[in-house]
Design an enzyme around this catalytic site. Structure first.
Site, short mmCIF file in Angstrom:
data_model
loop_
_atom_site.label_atom_id
_atom_site.label_comp_id
_atom_site.label_asym_id
_atom_site.label_seq_id
_atom_site.Cartn_x
_atom_site.Cartn_y
_atom_site.Cartn_z
N ASP A 102 0.93 -1.08 -0.08
CA ASP A 102 0.00 0.18 -0.04
C ASP A 102 0.68 1.36 0.05
O ASP A 102 2.09 1.08 0.06
CB ASP A 102 -0.95 0.00 1.18
CG ASP A 102 -2.25 0.73 1.15
OD1 ASP A 102 -2.41 1.54 -0.21
OD2 ASP A 102 -3.14 0.45 1.73
N ASP A 103 0.31 2.43 -0.16
CA ASP A 103 1.15 3.61 -0.30
C ASP A 103 1.45 4.01 1.04
O ASP A 103 2.85 4.44 1.20
CB ASP A 103 0.40 4.78 -1.14
CG ASP A 103 -0.95 4.89 -0.63
OD1 ASP A 103 -1.69 4.17 0.25
OD2 ASP A 103 -1.49 5.90 -1.15
N ASP A 106 -1.77 4.56 8.07
CA ASP A 106 -1.87 5.90 8.89
C ASP A 106 -2.69 5.29 10.49
O ASP A 106 -1.69 5.00 11.16
CB ASP A 106 -3.18 6.43 8.34
CG ASP A 106 -3.34 8.09 8.94
OD1 ASP A 106 -3.40 8.12 10.12
OD2 ASP A 106 -3.58 9.00 8.13
O1 LIG Z 1 -4.22 3.15 7.99
P1 LIG Z 1 -5.66 3.74 7.56
O2 LIG Z 1 -6.04 4.90 8.56
O3 LIG Z 1 -6.36 2.59 7.11
O4 LIG Z 1 -5.01 4.46 6.24
C1 LIG Z 1 -4.36 4.21 5.04
C2 LIG Z 1 -5.25 3.78 3.91
O5 LIG Z 1 -6.06 5.34 3.86
C3 LIG Z 1 -5.66 5.45 2.13
O6 LIG Z 1 -6.54 4.98 1.20
P2 LIG Z 1 -8.06 5.36 1.05
O7 LIG Z 1 -8.98 4.31 1.83
O8 LIG Z 1 -8.09 6.86 1.38
O9 LIG Z 1 -8.29 4.87 -0.31
P3 LIG Z 1 -7.54 5.19 -1.83
O10 LIG Z 1 -6.36 4.17 -1.68
O11 LIG Z 1 -8.69 4.80 -3.00
O12 LIG Z 1 -7.00 6.45 -1.82
C4 LIG Z 1 -4.31 5.16 2.11
O13 LIG Z 1 -4.12 4.59 0.70
C5 LIG Z 1 -4.16 3.64 2.65
O14 LIG Z 1 -4.77 2.62 2.16
O1 LIG Z 2 -3.27 11.13 0.64
C1 LIG Z 2 -3.43 10.74 2.00
N1 LIG Z 2 -2.54 11.10 2.89
C2 LIG Z 2 -2.40 10.61 4.24
O2 LIG Z 2 -1.61 11.26 5.10
C3 LIG Z 2 -3.50 9.57 4.39
N2 LIG Z 2 -3.84 9.05 5.38
C4 LIG Z 2 -4.89 8.36 5.25
N3 LIG Z 2 -5.09 8.26 4.04
C5 LIG Z 2 -4.38 9.28 3.51
N4 LIG Z 2 -4.28 9.65 2.16
MG LIG Z 3 -5.90 3.00 0.10
#
Ligand SMILES: O=P(O)(O)OC[C@H]1O[C@H](OP(=O)(O)OP(=O)(O)O)[C@H](O)[C@@H]1O
Ligand SMILES: O=c1[nH]c(=O)c2nc[nH]c2[nH]1
Ligand SMILES: [Mg+2]
Length: 168
Positions: A102-103, A106
């Site tokens: 994952d990117d 959080d």
């Molecule tokens: O540790 P956490 O609090 O769960 O947050 C982290 C997740 O939040 C973001 O995804 P998001 O659900 O915003 O969707 P996206 O990947 O489609 O942008 C990010 O890409 C992680 O997958």
């Molecule tokens: O673009 C993002 N930046 C963040 O720091 C983050 N944390 C949860 N989801 C996130 N998305």
């Molecule tokens: Mg995500």
């Protein structure tokens, strides 16, 4: 979305993201070989492409999860697409031998949800915040919990007023 609990901004350019994702691949190389890669969409798609290229991985699966970071739904996640059973069965016990990308992590809710599906897989993110760090096996850069990471695919070039004109 970012909100007022996020006091610090950590903007990441494409160039920096590519370097950080490649550094992640270098680190992961020591933990392989992996049989396949599970990408947590959507944010994991970009680092997954870079890591898969570096490690020569061609079996790529997605798990689609949306997480909520507003005050009301803090920590809630929704699985929109699970991991294909064929991929789970091709791996070792509990997903051993699979790499999950994952990117960022959080609060850790998203990664914990996938960890419950694949307890023995190797979990990796490019960036990590303290609340979720322990769910991840390998990451590159840690930022504080009150930092919002701005990814290059969420940003665009915009005009900056000269400093002498002051900030609006
Ligand atoms: O540790 P956490 O609090 O769960 O947050 C982290 C997740 O939040 C973001 O995804 P998001 O659900 O915003 O969707 P996206 O990947 O489609 O942008 C990010 O890409 C992680 O997958
Ligand atoms: O673009 C993002 N930046 C963040 O720091 C983050 N944390 C949860 N989801 C996130 N998305
Ligand atoms: Mg995500």
């Amino acid at each position: 979305m970012s909100d007022d609990r996020q006091q610090k901004a950590f903007p990441v350019s494409w160039d920096q993201f590519h370097r950080d994702a490649r550094a992640l691949a270098w680190r992961l190389h020591g933990f392989g070989p992996f049989q396949g890669l599970i990408c947590i969409t959507r944010g994991g798609l970009v680092p997954a492409a870079i890591v898969a290229r570096e490690l020569g991985l061609r079996l790529i699966e997605t798990v689609s999860i949306a997480s909520y970071h507003d005050y009301k739904n803090q920590g809630e996640t929704l699985v929109l697409k699970p991991i294909a059973q064929a991929v789970i069965e091709a791996a070792g016990e509990g997903g051993r031998g699979l790499l999950v990308i994952d990117d960022l992590v959080d609060t850790g809710s998203t990664a914990r949800q996938v960890r419950a599906m694949l307890p023995n897989a190797h979990f990796a993110t490019v960036y990590a915040k303290p609340l979720g760090r322990d769910v991840i096996d390998t990451f590159i850069t840690e930022v504080s919990q009150d930092t919002w990471i701005y990814f290059p695919w969420d940003m665009g070039l915009s005009f900056q007023p000269p400093i002498r004109d002051g900030v609006a």
